[in-house]
Design a protein around this motif. Structure first.
Motif, PDB file in Angstrom:
ATOM      1  N   SER A 186       0.900  -1.093  -0.244  1.00 12.68           N
ATOM      2  CA  SER A 186      -0.036  -0.073  -0.037  1.00 12.68           C
ATOM      3  C   SER A 186       0.852   1.396   0.137  1.00 12.68           C
ATOM      4  CB  SER A 186      -0.833   0.054   1.270  1.00 12.68           C
ATOM      5  OG  SER A 186      -0.116   0.082   2.477  1.00 12.68           O
ATOM      6  N   GLU A 187       0.314   2.369  -0.331  1.00 14.56           N
ATOM      7  CA  GLU A 187       1.125   3.592   0.016  1.00 14.56           C
ATOM      8  C   GLU A 187       1.707   3.805   1.090  1.00 14.56           C
ATOM      9  OE1 GLU A 187       0.362   8.418  -0.655  1.00 14.56           O
ATOM     10  OE2 GLU A 187      -1.295   7.008  -0.826  1.00 14.56           O
ATOM     11  N   ILE A 188       1.176   3.655   2.256  1.00 13.96           N
ATOM     12  CA  ILE A 188       1.824   3.807   3.455  1.00 13.96           C
ATOM     13  C   ILE A 188       2.873   2.657   3.800  1.00 13.96           C
ATOM     14  CG2 ILE A 188       0.079   2.495   4.850  1.00 13.96           C
ATOM     15  CD1 ILE A 188       2.056   5.350   6.123  1.00 13.96           C
ATOM     16  N   GLY A 189       2.804   1.708   3.106  1.00  9.01           N
ATOM     17  CA  GLY A 189       3.576   0.302   3.298  1.00  9.01           C
ATOM     18  C   GLY A 189       4.970   0.733   2.494  1.00  9.01           C
ATOM     19  N   ARG A 190       4.555   1.539   1.329  1.00 18.64           N
ATOM     20  CA  ARG A 190       6.037   1.792   0.573  1.00 18.64           C
ATOM     21  C   ARG A 190       6.930   3.117   1.353  1.00 18.64           C
ATOM     22  NH1 ARG A 190       1.999   1.267  -3.571  1.00 18.64           N
ATOM     23  NH2 ARG A 190       1.645   3.504  -3.692  1.00 18.64           N
ATOM     24  N   PHE A 191       5.998   3.739   2.058  1.00 19.85           N
ATOM     25  CA  PHE A 191       6.588   4.992   2.664  1.00 19.85           C
ATOM     26  C   PHE A 191       7.442   4.641   3.799  1.00 19.85           C
ATOM     27  CE2 PHE A 191       7.149   9.019   4.922  1.00 19.85           C
ATOM     28  CZ  PHE A 191       7.164   9.866   3.876  1.00 19.85           C
ATOM     29  N   ARG A 192       6.806   3.428   4.444  1.00 18.18           N
ATOM     30  CA  ARG A 192       7.806   2.813   5.682  1.00 18.18           C
ATOM     31  C   ARG A 192       8.890   2.254   5.236  1.00 18.18           C
ATOM     32  NH1 ARG A 192       2.239   0.142   7.890  1.00 18.18           N
ATOM     33  NH2 ARG A 192       1.286   1.860   9.281  1.00 18.18           N
ATOM     34  N   ARG A 193       8.611   1.388   4.131  1.00 18.32           N
ATOM     35  CA  ARG A 193       9.793   0.646   3.529  1.00 18.32           C
ATOM     36  C   ARG A 193      10.806   1.837   3.182  1.00 18.32           C
ATOM     37  NH1 ARG A 193       8.529  -2.719  -1.859  1.00 18.32           N
ATOM     38  NH2 ARG A 193       8.045  -0.546  -2.622  1.00 18.32           N
ATOM     39  N   GLU A 194      10.523   2.815   2.506  1.00 20.86           N
ATOM     40  CA  GLU A 194      11.641   3.790   2.297  1.00 20.86           C
ATOM     41  C   GLU A 194      12.219   4.337   3.376  1.00 20.86           C
ATOM     42  OE1 GLU A 194      10.102   6.786  -0.327  1.00 20.86           O
ATOM     43  OE2 GLU A 194       9.200   5.384  -1.641  1.00 20.86           O
ATOM     44  N   PHE A 195      11.507   4.712   4.559  1.00 20.02           N
ATOM     45  CA  PHE A 195      11.967   5.093   5.659  1.00 20.02           C
ATOM     46  C   PHE A 195      12.885   4.214   6.304  1.00 20.02           C
ATOM     47  CE2 PHE A 195      11.997   5.123  10.507  1.00 20.02           C
ATOM     48  CZ  PHE A 195      12.746   6.374  10.590  1.00 20.02           C
ATOM     49  N   TRP A 196      12.615   2.908   6.563  1.00 18.56           N
ATOM     50  CA  TRP A 196      13.452   1.937   7.141  1.00 18.56           C
ATOM     51  C   TRP A 196      14.727   1.686   6.277  1.00 18.56           C
ATOM     52  CZ3 TRP A 196      12.803   1.795  11.854  1.00 18.56           C
ATOM     53  CH2 TRP A 196      11.633   1.706  12.346  1.00 18.56           C
ATOM     54  N   ALA A 197      14.706   1.820   5.080  1.00 13.55           N
ATOM     55  CA  ALA A 197      15.782   1.776   4.181  1.00 13.55           C
ATOM     56  C   ALA A 197      16.831   2.740   4.303  1.00 13.55           C
ATOM     57  CB  ALA A 197      15.526   1.635   2.720  1.00 13.55           C
ATOM     58  N   HIS A 198      16.263   3.988   4.746  1.00 15.28           N
ATOM     59  CA  HIS A 198      17.186   5.238   5.149  1.00 15.28           C
ATOM     60  C   HIS A 198      17.677   4.922   6.632  1.00 15.28           C
ATOM     61  CE1 HIS A 198      18.167   9.447   5.185  1.00 15.28           C
ATOM     62  NE2 HIS A 198      17.905   9.418   6.749  1.00 15.28           N
ATOM     63  N   PHE A 199      16.796   4.624   7.535  1.00 17.17           N
ATOM     64  CA  PHE A 199      17.399   4.153   8.595  1.00 17.17           C
ATOM     65  C   PHE A 199      18.425   3.215   8.625  1.00 17.17           C
ATOM     66  CE2 PHE A 199      17.443   1.855  12.539  1.00 17.17           C
ATOM     67  CZ  PHE A 199      16.989   2.703  13.626  1.00 17.17           C
ATOM     68  N   ALA A 200      18.517   2.270   8.010  1.00 18.89           N
ATOM     69  CA  ALA A 200      19.580   1.065   8.040  1.00 18.89           C
ATOM     70  C   ALA A 200      20.839   1.734   7.151  1.00 18.89           C
ATOM     71  CB  ALA A 200      19.023  -0.156   6.924  1.00 18.89           C
TER      72      ALA A 200
END
Length: 299
Positions: free
Chosen positions: A170-184
């Motif tokens: 979902s849109e929010i799922g994609r946004f979370r994925r991008e954030f955690w990639a940035h976090f990592a």
């Protein structure tokens, strides 16, 4: 010619199968979420049962494993009433849930209209379901539960099936994925993250203590709290964590640390995680808090 014999489908009183809602039906459903997943067309994993929300307890909290969306399931082994709808909305805010599943043995048109109105006047990712529970059998056969979805968001089934086939988030799922990639990328040694992760919570289990540090994202804040074993109740986790509470509060003396509906020993930062300009600050804060918790639990 032999005449084909067919049985007649009989309706069974749900109280013959589950005498008590909290003691019988809720534990059964928590162990059999796959039956509900089938009619909702979305995977569900149990997160907690009888979860404390202020003075009340939410029956079941689950999540969708593909993107970490939190799902609130409220049960009634009776006809639906508007008091439960009010509780459901209170739970929705307290638990930061995005999907509500209201189960009852029957619904009046007023209840269905309320669910319909919520679906029409709230934006994605919020979704509301009214699910009628029946029990049936044929002759002396075993009783079987039947879940009938009376109200759901427009286009839900089609969208859920398309996501299931394509594997898209979902849109929010994609946004979370991008954030955690940035976090990592910013915190390379951060534990608990796997490539492509898109959930709202990251769990870091403390070995030998049956305690996990949970970092979470929500609409207006991010935070860290402690949890016990996977799926156990808030009260059970609180009892397990209590011996560490004083040490944790001392380690995080510059931050407010309290019990909350999220879990024991909770601390939070009010910030909009959807603003990419905040991502460095959020990543540093979450990692700093996690390290403080680890130190307190290991000391």
């Amino acid at each position: 010619m032999n005449q084909l014999k067919l049985g007649a489908l009989e309706q069974v009183d749900v109280r013959e199968v589950w005498r008590h809602e909290a003691q019988d039906f809720t534990p059964w459903l928590a162990e059999n979420l796959g039956k509900l997943s089938t009619v909702l067309h979305v995977d569900l994993e149990r997160e907690g049962v009888e979860v404390q929300v202020g003075p009340y307890r939410a029956d079941i909290v689950a999540r969708i494993p593909q993107d970490g969306t939190r799902v609130l399931i409220e049960n009634q082994l009776e006809r639906a009433n508007l008091q439960h709808l009010g509780q459901v909305l209170a739970y929705l805010a307290g638990l930061e849930a995005e999907i509500v599943v209201w189960i009852a043995t029957d619904f009046d048109e007023a209840h269905l209209s309320a669910i319909r109105w919520l679906n029409e006047h709230t934006e994605d990712p919020f979704a509301f379901f009214a699910v009628k529970l029946e029990v049936v059998r044929i002759g002396d056969s075993l009783s079987a539960p039947v879940f009938d979805v009376l109200e759901r968001p427009n286009q839900w089934q089609r969208q859920a099936q398309e996501v299931g086939r394509s594997g898209e988030l979902s849109e929010i799922g994609r946004f979370r994925r991008e954030f955690w990639a940035h976090f990592a990328s910013r915190i390379p040694d951060a534990p608990g993250l796997r490539p492509g992760y898109a959930g709202s919570n990251v769990w870091h289990r403390i070995e030998g203590a049956d305690i996990s540090i949970v970092q979470f994202l929500s609409a207006g804040r991010v935070g860290v709290y402690l949890s016990g074993r996977w799926g156990e109740s808030h009260e059970a986790a609180k009892t397990r964590i209590e011996p560490y509470a004083v040490t944790i509060r001392e380690a995080l003396i510059d931050y407010e640390v309290r019990d909350s509906d999220f879990g024991p020993c909770y601390s939070a930062l009010k910030i909009n995680f959807r603003d990419r300009g905040n991502w460095d600050k959020i990543a540093d804060w979450l990692d700093s808090r996690r390290r403080s918790y680890v130190q307190a639990l290991s000391g």
